[in-house]
Write an enzyme that holds these catalytic residues in place. Sequence first.
Site, short mmCIF file in Angstrom:
data_model
loop_
_atom_site.label_atom_id
_atom_site.label_comp_id
_atom_site.label_asym_id
_atom_site.label_seq_id
_atom_site.Cartn_x
_atom_site.Cartn_y
_atom_site.Cartn_z
CG HIS A 31 -1.82 -1.18 1.32
ND1 HIS A 31 -1.38 -2.44 1.62
CD2 HIS A 31 -3.16 -1.29 1.14
CE1 HIS A 31 -2.41 -3.28 1.62
NE2 HIS A 31 -3.49 -2.61 1.34
CG HIS A 262 -5.71 2.25 -0.36
ND1 HIS A 262 -5.55 2.84 0.87
CD2 HIS A 262 -6.06 0.96 -0.14
CE1 HIS A 262 -5.81 1.92 1.80
NE2 HIS A 262 -6.11 0.78 1.21
CD GLU A 407 -19.83 -3.99 25.59
OE1 GLU A 407 -19.78 -3.34 24.53
OE2 GLU A 407 -20.80 -3.95 26.36
CG HIS A 469 -28.66 -10.58 27.97
ND1 HIS A 469 -29.35 -10.02 26.92
CD2 HIS A 469 -28.23 -9.53 28.74
CE1 HIS A 469 -29.35 -8.69 27.04
NE2 HIS A 469 -28.68 -8.38 28.14
#
Lengths: 658, 658
Positions: A31, A262, A407, A469
Amino acid sequence: MSLENNKNLRLMANAIRFLSADAIEKSKSGHPGMPLGMADVATVLFSKFIKINPSAPKWFDRDRFVLSAGHGSMLMYSLLYLLGYKDIDIEDIKNFRQLGAKTAGHPEYGHLAGIDMTTGPLGQGISSAVGMALAERMLNAKFGDKLCNHYTYVINGDGCLMEGISEEAISLAGHLRLNKLIVLWDNNNITIDGTVDKANSTDQIKRFQAVGWNTIEIDGHNFEEIEKAILKAQKSDKPTLIACKTTIGFGAPTKCGTSKCHGSPLGAEEIEAMRKNLGWTSAPFEIPADVLSAWRTAGKRNEQAYEKWSKEAKAAGKEFDDIINNRLPKNWDKELLALEEKCIAEKTKVATRKASQMCLEKIVPAIPQIVGGSADLAASNLTFVEGLKTITKDDYHGNNVMYGIREHAMGAMMNGMALHGGVLPYGGTFFVFSDYLRPAQRLAALMGLRVIYVLTHDSIGVGEDGPTHQPIEHLASYRAMPNINVFRPCDVVETAEAWRLAIENEHTPSILALSRQGLPMLRTSAKENLTAKGGYIISPCKGKRQATLIATGSEVSLAVEAQATLKEEGINVAVVSMPCTELFDAQPISYQEEVLGSSPRIAIEAASKFGWEKYVGLNGDIIGMDGFGASGPAEELYKYFGITKEEIIDSVKNCLGK
Amino acid sequence: MSLENNKNLRLMANAIRFLSADAIEKSKSGHPGMPLGMADVATVLFSKFIKINPSAPKWFDRDRFVLSAGHGSMLMYSLLYLLGYKDIDIEDIKNFRQLGAKTAGHPEYGHLAGIDMTTGPLGQGISSAVGMALAERMLNAKFGDKLCNHYTYVINGDGCLMEGISEEAISLAGHLRLNKLIVLWDNNNITIDGTVDKANSTDQIKRFQAVGWNTIEIDGHNFEEIEKAILKAQKSDKPTLIACKTTIGFGAPTKCGTSKCHGSPLGAEEIEAMRKNLGWTSAPFEIPADVLSAWRTAGKRNEQAYEKWSKEAKAAGKEFDDIINNRLPKNWDKELLALEEKCIAEKTKVATRKASQMCLEKIVPAIPQIVGGSADLAASNLTFVEGLKTITKDDYHGNNVMYGIREHAMGAMMNGMALHGGVLPYGGTFFVFSDYLRPAQRLAALMGLRVIYVLTHDSIGVGEDGPTHQPIEHLASYRAMPNINVFRPCDVVETAEAWRLAIENEHTPSILALSRQGLPMLRTSAKENLTAKGGYIISPCKGKRQATLIATGSEVSLAVEAQATLKEEGINVAVVSMPCTELFDAQPISYQEEVLGSSPRIAIEAASKFGWEKYVGLNGDIIGMDGFGASGPAEELYKYFGITKEEIIDSVKNCLGK
């Protein structure tokens, strides 16, 4: 700054550009866009600011640098070579992206000195850098400016900013006022699929300001602006975003400014034109002596600072040395062992999440590096104990992080803290929500970091909160991941053993999968850390073994109950507790066979059955979950899904043809 | 608005409060804080604004409502009961959170009419709502205001806003100017671990403005402000955030305003005091007749609108009816079948990602509901084909979404689109980055949605990008997840077969794991969709079968090569292609045994070995990966990691004791 100075900087930057373009061209892969676009910014940062010593790459008080846009790896390799790191020479540059080369496709921590973190998955670098910057402030609070006082720099592109994890991390960085964190954003308006405005119209300046950052906008090809911006950022009382307006692929005459440069080599023709365009006459991989010399001189800038620090560090003595080298105090687990004995004597029946908290009450005072935390579930994960003090923007002298409902950033920040060193992080959430931080866990496993995940509410035992859950596939999904230990302990003793292993295993992350519901004490001795073997006979067979029950966590006691009833009916079975399949797999085959026995084997785990054939074979049985859970009281769910003593007994009889 | 009106609204809101508090108390489990805090906002929204018809819960042109803070499920159940949905009665409310009850712990799509989405994992609801709002605009562009013109409302708390996924989703919503999306933020300053300011100091107003949203701040207990804000939001040319300042647990005298009322029953004493405090004299689960009547009247508000729409829909004819009912055109796969035949005839050798693109060239024109997209990797995932048109803020008349570098939002938005109906979304990223969208995939599996993930670069075949970009554990980790089909096709025919299955499977999400590298044509016939059986003998044994090679994707051709060499040496083996273990497991045992054979079995897959014992047993062999990958050319990596024809041959000989 003189024009002469500018000219030198331009030459130094062009050295990065041609090393990068030529290496990518040779390897036919890579890249170039970012190394070419950010060469000017990187040159100012690395030649004038960054506090590193190529002769001591692990210098604890060095500035940390994270190339969050890891695909621009040739920027990093060029810099390390030019600055004079001994671990890399021009042959390594020529070997870019080849099998076994230090110059891997993306920067890999541990493969090459000077790489502070493995990057590539977008958003991880900038987020882990927040953890590094936090660790720095915590150790600064503990040891003072002379021993720990450095910046954390990040280079990232639009990709990192579009990833959600970056919002989690920057909002916490702003909240905690981590003012020694400086992010240099390669604002080139290009992503793989085209110009940024096709998919995004975020006002990044306003966005960072909304989370308490200092922001500066500059022309990323103007050396004076770059220098002034970094100087200003260093003095800020907030973390700083420097938005560097750049041209992707700067110097490549036809491809610059487009996504064409890129992620693919520029091509011989374009590189030839770029040589003309930038007036670069050197052959590939040759750097003019004066340019190399300027870089090497820059690499030596901090030698005195390093010597000074080394003296201070020596004077600081053993405690500091132990902490920054991640050494644990001798006999740190003494109190933990005493807890195990006590709980055996008292037949303590608690949830393993509670057992974990009891362990932490012993661990936290014993290990100065420990840093706890939870993603807004401290009261459920039971990760908080006396002796922990929560870090705030006004006082970094603590050892607990309130991560908020973030998280993913928690996972990445724990990586950053472990990479920084001097801290040993653990963090909690519900097991089912480990999905949110999985990309960070994978990087922890890949880098071999000591980070510990306290993942509670580990099965349908969650009960009423229901299937959203209740983890089902999570145990299997981590067992499939390389280099991560998944512990699912069955009682206080196994929980303590798992904690001891997690803390002592310096190069493997650990998951502690812990129950919501109370579990009886099954162990009768804590003399040997049996969890270290991964699996062992926890309740031996009386008489000739006719079958073996293999269970983990909350299901071990079910197996032991079934064993007793079967015994009454004259059927002899052994019960194996298997708290960690990864460690069991590492035992000698002879041990594994002895434990598992040659009679029919039945696995019991309140989770996806996937993977248990490894232990029970094609003739055994697996009692587990075939689908998602449900909402209801935990005991009723166990019955509903057939994970009961009766089912185990039926299965044994069935296997024995009775 | 008269005071009288306000009084009525307060009573209606209190009905929600007491149903919620009493149900949670009875079940000894649940989250009262949010239903109590947001009852006033919900009352205004549902009694005055929202376009729904309790007698026709699936009305296509209804407003969508997502309770992104799913833990506040009693708010939803109270509303549905009060509004007169026939699927829920007072007994269901009394059974809250009990096994088998419609009133599950968190709202579950498909379990109870009126629930537009399963929520609970934070951030998913608000992000899927963006997908719903986008689907609405797309179908509006196609069919006009009379057939599709509705709002998408969201209620969420701080948790959803702190999750990174929300930034991805709101930034794309702002970019696409989804002005019929209205988010009501329960701004109560409380999370589980305490006040929000302990973990966050984001200026949410500024944050939303930075991504192009309209923002309004109100007192969430002032009915006039609520009404005015929603009216204003409806007229905005941008998506709107209404920040509703509320008191968590409003009405509970001692616990309101604190985290104590977030996730536990209030307790009999507190509820008693709350009755006095709010002047509520009815017994638990009893609603005063006038209050219930007011709610039921509100529930009938849109009956005329529904009748009017029904006539329009009928007049619109079959195409509209098919599209909104997700029916596929007859013989939609005709061109796909022709492609298969053509490629067999021409022995087409392409990467399966390319094969997938060839399929999409046939699928896109054939299915009007199809909506493609990629998370900034369209050129690598090969998800874009002629016939796709990218949606922009100025023109929703398209069928391709540029998601940007937002994998997680892409996953959630695809869920929202599928839930909305009338669209059939697929989206691409690298397989390794599926980790980023895993929480959304899990919800898709749980809800049983038809969403299709095009996950390319499926192994170490990625090559030079190295271990951060090479999936290892991903296949196993999805095989462990319930209700998701993982396809790893070996050639163009299997790729087309997988696409056909993915599109026709209305209640199961599908993953297409596709190679970066070219793969030869192995199939000789496309008469039967053999992928539908999950696994089948792709290259039969000549002579008595001595061993069976089981492989997937890019490794099937390796197995076929090994088979030929072994044949020369007089060893007869069969080759099984196993593109989808989930579908294979669903076949009759007799079929499975016939395919796998009784001689030794060897599995070959360039991925974690975990789970393959299910098919090869304890006496077979598995050729796969034991750890992470590496950076280098793909062919060299295959050799380095021992996934070669020679290794397969050695393994067969070893199993046969030769």
